[in-house]
Design a protein around this motif. Structure first.
Motif, PDB file in Angstrom:
ATOM      1  N   LYS A 290       0.860  -1.054  -0.024  1.00 24.10           N
ATOM      2  CA  LYS A 290       0.010  -0.053   0.038  1.00 24.10           C
ATOM      3  C   LYS A 290       0.971   1.405   0.066  1.00 24.10           C
ATOM      4  CE  LYS A 290      -3.923  -1.828   2.360  1.00 24.10           C
ATOM      5  NZ  LYS A 290      -4.923  -1.884   3.591  1.00 24.10           N
ATOM      6  N   MET A 291       1.927   1.497   0.817  1.00 23.59           N
ATOM      7  CA  MET A 291       2.950   2.338   0.791  1.00 23.59           C
ATOM      8  C   MET A 291       3.571   2.639  -0.578  1.00 23.59           C
ATOM      9  SD  MET A 291       2.735   3.904   3.531  1.00 23.59           S
ATOM     10  CE  MET A 291       4.397   5.013   3.458  1.00 23.59           C
ATOM     11  N   GLU A 292       3.945   1.465  -1.153  1.00 22.16           N
ATOM     12  CA  GLU A 292       4.484   1.662  -2.463  1.00 22.16           C
ATOM     13  C   GLU A 292       3.885   2.200  -3.375  1.00 22.16           C
ATOM     14  OE1 GLU A 292       7.629  -0.358  -3.509  1.00 22.16           O
ATOM     15  OE2 GLU A 292       8.249  -0.694  -1.402  1.00 22.16           O
ATOM     16  N   LEU A 293       2.175   1.664  -3.435  1.00 19.21           N
ATOM     17  CA  LEU A 293       1.288   2.089  -4.247  1.00 19.21           C
ATOM     18  C   LEU A 293       0.994   3.699  -4.074  1.00 19.21           C
ATOM     19  CD1 LEU A 293      -0.563   1.179  -6.485  1.00 19.21           C
ATOM     20  CD2 LEU A 293      -2.320   0.902  -4.782  1.00 19.21           C
ATOM     21  N   GLY A 294       0.890   4.068  -2.779  1.00 18.53           N
ATOM     22  CA  GLY A 294       0.811   5.471  -2.340  1.00 18.53           C
ATOM     23  C   GLY A 294       2.005   6.422  -2.959  1.00 18.53           C
ATOM     24  N   LYS A 295       3.245   5.783  -2.816  1.00 20.51           N
ATOM     25  CA  LYS A 295       4.529   6.643  -3.257  1.00 20.51           C
ATOM     26  C   LYS A 295       4.403   6.814  -4.807  1.00 20.51           C
ATOM     27  CE  LYS A 295       7.569   5.497   0.572  1.00 20.51           C
ATOM     28  NZ  LYS A 295       8.545   4.493   0.914  1.00 20.51           N
TER      29      LYS A 295
ATOM     30  N   MET B 170      -1.661  11.722  -6.652  1.00 20.47           N
ATOM     31  CA  MET B 170      -1.871  12.452  -5.367  1.00 20.47           C
ATOM     32  C   MET B 170      -0.814  13.581  -5.311  1.00 20.47           C
ATOM     33  SD  MET B 170      -2.457   9.222  -2.218  1.00 20.47           S
ATOM     34  CE  MET B 170      -0.773   9.314  -2.102  1.00 20.47           C
ATOM     35  N   LYS B 171      -1.548  14.721  -4.552  1.00 19.48           N
ATOM     36  CA  LYS B 171      -0.567  15.749  -4.466  1.00 19.48           C
ATOM     37  C   LYS B 171      -0.145  15.946  -2.999  1.00 19.48           C
ATOM     38  CE  LYS B 171      -2.600  17.893  -8.607  1.00 19.48           C
ATOM     39  NZ  LYS B 171      -2.333  16.593  -9.372  1.00 19.48           N
ATOM     40  N   ASP B 172      -0.707  15.613  -2.282  1.00 17.59           N
ATOM     41  CA  ASP B 172      -0.384  15.828  -0.497  1.00 17.59           C
ATOM     42  C   ASP B 172       0.289  14.596  -0.173  1.00 17.59           C
ATOM     43  OD1 ASP B 172      -0.168  16.743   1.966  1.00 17.59           O
ATOM     44  OD2 ASP B 172      -2.397  17.293   2.059  1.00 17.59           O
ATOM     45  N   PRO B 173       1.542  14.548   0.381  1.00 25.43           N
ATOM     46  CA  PRO B 173       2.360  13.267   0.834  1.00 25.43           C
ATOM     47  C   PRO B 173       1.370  13.015   2.301  1.00 25.43           C
ATOM     48  CG  PRO B 173       3.653  15.444   0.977  1.00 25.43           C
ATOM     49  CD  PRO B 173       2.407  15.659   0.230  1.00 25.43           C
ATOM     50  N   GLN B 174       0.669  13.909   2.849  1.00 25.03           N
ATOM     51  CA  GLN B 174      -0.115  13.403   4.000  1.00 25.03           C
ATOM     52  C   GLN B 174      -1.125  12.146   3.980  1.00 25.03           C
ATOM     53  OE1 GLN B 174      -1.403  16.963   6.170  1.00 25.03           O
ATOM     54  NE2 GLN B 174       0.349  17.592   6.692  1.00 25.03           N
ATOM     55  N   TRP B 175      -1.455  12.260   2.653  1.00 30.01           N
ATOM     56  CA  TRP B 175      -2.377  11.062   2.237  1.00 30.01           C
ATOM     57  C   TRP B 175      -1.679   9.623   2.577  1.00 30.01           C
ATOM     58  CZ3 TRP B 175      -7.378  11.063   1.783  1.00 30.01           C
ATOM     59  CH2 TRP B 175      -8.002  12.397   1.620  1.00 30.01           C
ATOM     60  N   LEU B 176      -0.405   9.608   2.351  1.00 24.46           N
ATOM     61  CA  LEU B 176       0.347   8.292   2.749  1.00 24.46           C
ATOM     62  C   LEU B 176      -0.296   7.701   4.145  1.00 24.46           C
ATOM     63  CD1 LEU B 176       4.031   9.070   1.181  1.00 24.46           C
ATOM     64  CD2 LEU B 176       1.921   7.801   0.129  1.00 24.46           C
ATOM     65  N   ASP B 177      -0.531   8.365   4.935  1.00 27.66           N
ATOM     66  CA  ASP B 177      -0.624   8.133   6.441  1.00 27.66           C
ATOM     67  C   ASP B 177      -2.372   7.602   6.441  1.00 27.66           C
ATOM     68  OD1 ASP B 177       1.675   8.680   7.205  1.00 27.66           O
ATOM     69  OD2 ASP B 177       1.299  10.759   7.707  1.00 27.66           O
ATOM     70  N   ARG B 178      -3.003   7.892   5.355  1.00 29.54           N
ATOM     71  CA  ARG B 178      -4.532   7.712   5.185  1.00 29.54           C
ATOM     72  C   ARG B 178      -4.863   6.650   4.260  1.00 29.54           C
ATOM     73  NH1 ARG B 178      -6.622  13.788   5.341  1.00 29.54           N
ATOM     74  NH2 ARG B 178      -8.575  12.668   5.147  1.00 29.54           N
ATOM     75  N   LEU B 179      -4.114   5.969   3.763  1.00 26.95           N
ATOM     76  CA  LEU B 179      -4.456   4.821   2.698  1.00 26.95           C
ATOM     77  C   LEU B 179      -5.420   3.984   3.141  1.00 26.95           C
ATOM     78  CD1 LEU B 179      -0.724   4.453   1.197  1.00 26.95           C
ATOM     79  CD2 LEU B 179      -2.697   5.915   0.481  1.00 26.95           C
TER      80      LEU B 179
END
Length: 55
Positions: A5-10, A18-27
């Motif tokens: 999930k983290m890899e997909l978010g990155k 995605m434009k906001d890296p804070q979304w990585l904590d909310r996947l």
């Protein structure tokens, strides 16, 4: 959170989905339908852009 999930978010951040890296904590949070629709329409336009006459 799972590694995949983290890899997909990155990947989403790198590609500009995605434009906001804070979304990585909310996947794991639910996504509103309008977000999914916006992504679908952007993808459709990229794969099959509106035709424009060159005449």
């Amino acid at each position: 959170m799972e590694t995949w999930k983290m890899e997909l978010g990155k990947k989403a951040l790198e590609s500009g989905i995605m434009k906001d890296p804070q979304w990585l904590d909310r996947l794991d949070e639910p996504m509103p339908l309008w977000v999914l629709l916006e992504i679908a329409f952007q993808l459709m336009e990229k794969l099959d852009p509106p035709t424009v006459s060159y005449d």
